[in-house]
Scaffold this motif. Structure first.
Motif, PDB file in Angstrom:
ATOM      1  N   SER A  36      -3.591  20.736  -5.959  1.00  0.00           N
ATOM      2  CA  SER A  36      -4.138  20.383  -7.273  1.00  0.00           C
ATOM      3  C   SER A  36      -3.068  20.542  -8.354  1.00  0.00           C
ATOM      4  O   SER A  36      -2.998  19.772  -9.298  1.00  0.00           O
ATOM      5  N   GLN A  37      -2.223  21.553  -8.188  1.00  0.00           N
ATOM      6  CA  GLN A  37      -1.136  21.749  -9.141  1.00  0.00           C
ATOM      7  C   GLN A  37      -0.171  20.578  -9.089  1.00  0.00           C
ATOM      8  O   GLN A  37       0.267  20.056 -10.109  1.00  0.00           O
TER       9      GLN A  37
ATOM     10  N   GLU B  87      -0.843  17.551  -8.062  1.00  0.00           N
ATOM     11  CA  GLU B  87      -1.492  16.358  -8.625  1.00  0.00           C
ATOM     12  C   GLU B  87      -1.443  16.371 -10.144  1.00  0.00           C
ATOM     13  O   GLU B  87      -1.232  15.347 -10.781  1.00  0.00           O
ATOM     14  N   LYS B  88      -1.639  17.557 -10.732  1.00  0.00           N
ATOM     15  CA  LYS B  88      -1.618  17.706 -12.189  1.00  0.00           C
ATOM     16  C   LYS B  88      -0.257  17.338 -12.757  1.00  0.00           C
ATOM     17  O   LYS B  88      -0.144  16.623 -13.740  1.00  0.00           O
TER      18      LYS B  88
ATOM     19  N   LYS C  59       0.547  14.167 -15.164  1.00  0.00           N
ATOM     20  CA  LYS C  59       1.073  14.354 -16.517  1.00  0.00           C
ATOM     21  C   LYS C  59       2.384  13.608 -16.700  1.00  0.00           C
ATOM     22  O   LYS C  59       2.609  12.954 -17.707  1.00  0.00           O
TER      23      LYS C  59
ATOM     24  N   ARG D  11      -6.700   9.940 -14.068  1.00  0.00           N
ATOM     25  CA  ARG D  11      -7.205  11.036 -14.907  1.00  0.00           C
ATOM     26  C   ARG D  11      -7.999  11.953 -13.999  1.00  0.00           C
ATOM     27  O   ARG D  11      -9.047  11.560 -13.471  1.00  0.00           O
ATOM     28  N   LEU D  12      -7.499  13.169 -13.814  1.00  0.00           N
ATOM     29  CA  LEU D  12      -8.044  14.015 -12.759  1.00  0.00           C
ATOM     30  C   LEU D  12      -9.496  14.423 -12.985  1.00  0.00           C
ATOM     31  O   LEU D  12     -10.270  14.505 -12.052  1.00  0.00           O
TER      32      LEU D  12
ATOM     33  N   ARG E 103      -1.709  20.715 -23.395  1.00  0.00           N
ATOM     34  CA  ARG E 103      -2.661  20.176 -22.439  1.00  0.00           C
ATOM     35  C   ARG E 103      -2.390  20.719 -21.041  1.00  0.00           C
ATOM     36  O   ARG E 103      -1.274  20.642 -20.554  1.00  0.00           O
ATOM     37  N   GLY E 104      -3.439  21.269 -20.446  1.00  0.00           N
ATOM     38  CA  GLY E 104      -3.333  21.728 -19.070  1.00  0.00           C
ATOM     39  C   GLY E 104      -2.478  22.955 -18.874  1.00  0.00           C
ATOM     40  O   GLY E 104      -2.086  23.270 -17.757  1.00  0.00           O
TER      41      GLY E 104
END
Ligand SMILES: [Zn+2]
Length: 232
Positions: free
Chosen positions: A32-33, A35-36, A40, A51-52, A173-174
């Motif tokens: 997940s990291q 993918e983020k 971005k 957009r996750l 963000r994030g």
């Protein structure tokens, strides 16, 4: 250079190495990291990304419709220049750098309105400009937004944050906390300015691969590279 989309391949966007197969426990979090980070980077580069939160695919940025103002800004600049400005903006691939750029390109001015009293809310006008060969060229708002393929809100955000702090806004963000090994922003800026001040050459052989990749001229060793920075 007639293409209307950002370069689709860039070394910075190569997928980070996936975690080793054996690390079963860590794999979910790492994925997940990963993918983020990819999402971005792709978003900040103007590329298509997922957009996750919604799993929706957001289309790649491209130059918007030309303006219809009397100056005919797109014609004045020429298609090639419009495309170069667009590509230059998105190849920054960093929303903080893009905010800093926007806050320089757009100037706000307070204007006094003779129809209203001195105590009324002051009116602000904006001047939108692009830089062509280091020359500031004023364009209309519609052209500015179309050339960069951004919304008015994006510009307002950059101006607001720059106005409040005098430094580029930090994209939160994030993010939860700054990594412990991250250099302070002002140091990062100094390093960036220094790198940008070095002479850069394009390579004939790499042009087909990446037209934006530049090289230090022969003789610029790592030592020579770091010395002016350390003394200056
Ligand atoms: Zn215009």
């Amino acid at each position: 250079m007639a293409s209307t989309s950002a370069p689709s391949t860039s070394p910075a966007l190569e997928e980070p190495r996936r975690p080793a197969e054996g690390l079963q426990k860590k794999r979910k979090a790492d994925k997940s990291q990963w993918e983020k980070v990819v999402a971005k980077k792709r978003r900040d580069s103007g590329l298509e990304y997922v957009r996750l939160a919604t799993k929706k695919v957001v289309a790649a940025r491209k130059v918007g419709e030309p303006c219809e103002c009397p100056k005919a800004c797109f014609t004045m600049l020429g298609d090639c220049t419009v495309q170069e400005i667009f590509s230059g903006y998105w190849k920054m691939a960093d929303s903080n750098a893009q905010s800093a750029y926007l806050s320089k390109a757009v100037i706000s001015r307070e204007v006094s309105d003779p129809r209203v009293g001195p105590n009324s809310r002051r009116k602000v006008t904006f001047e939108y400009a692009v830089y062509v060969d280091n020359t500031r060229t004023v364009v209309c708002k519609k052209a500015f937004l179309s050339i960069h393929s951004i919304s008015e809100r994006r510009v307002s955000y950059a101006l607001k944050r720059m106005g409040e702090t005098g430094v580029p806004p930090v994209d939160r963000r994030g993010k939860t906390a700054a990594p412990h090994n991250k250099a302070p922003d002002d140091v990062m800026q100094l390093v960036h300015d220094h790198i940008m001040s070095l002479p850069a050459c394009t390579s004939y052989y790499s042009r087909a691969k990446s037209q934006y990749r530049v090289y230090l001229p022969p003789g610029y060793s790592h030592k020579r590279f770091s010395q002016p920075y350390l003394v200056g």
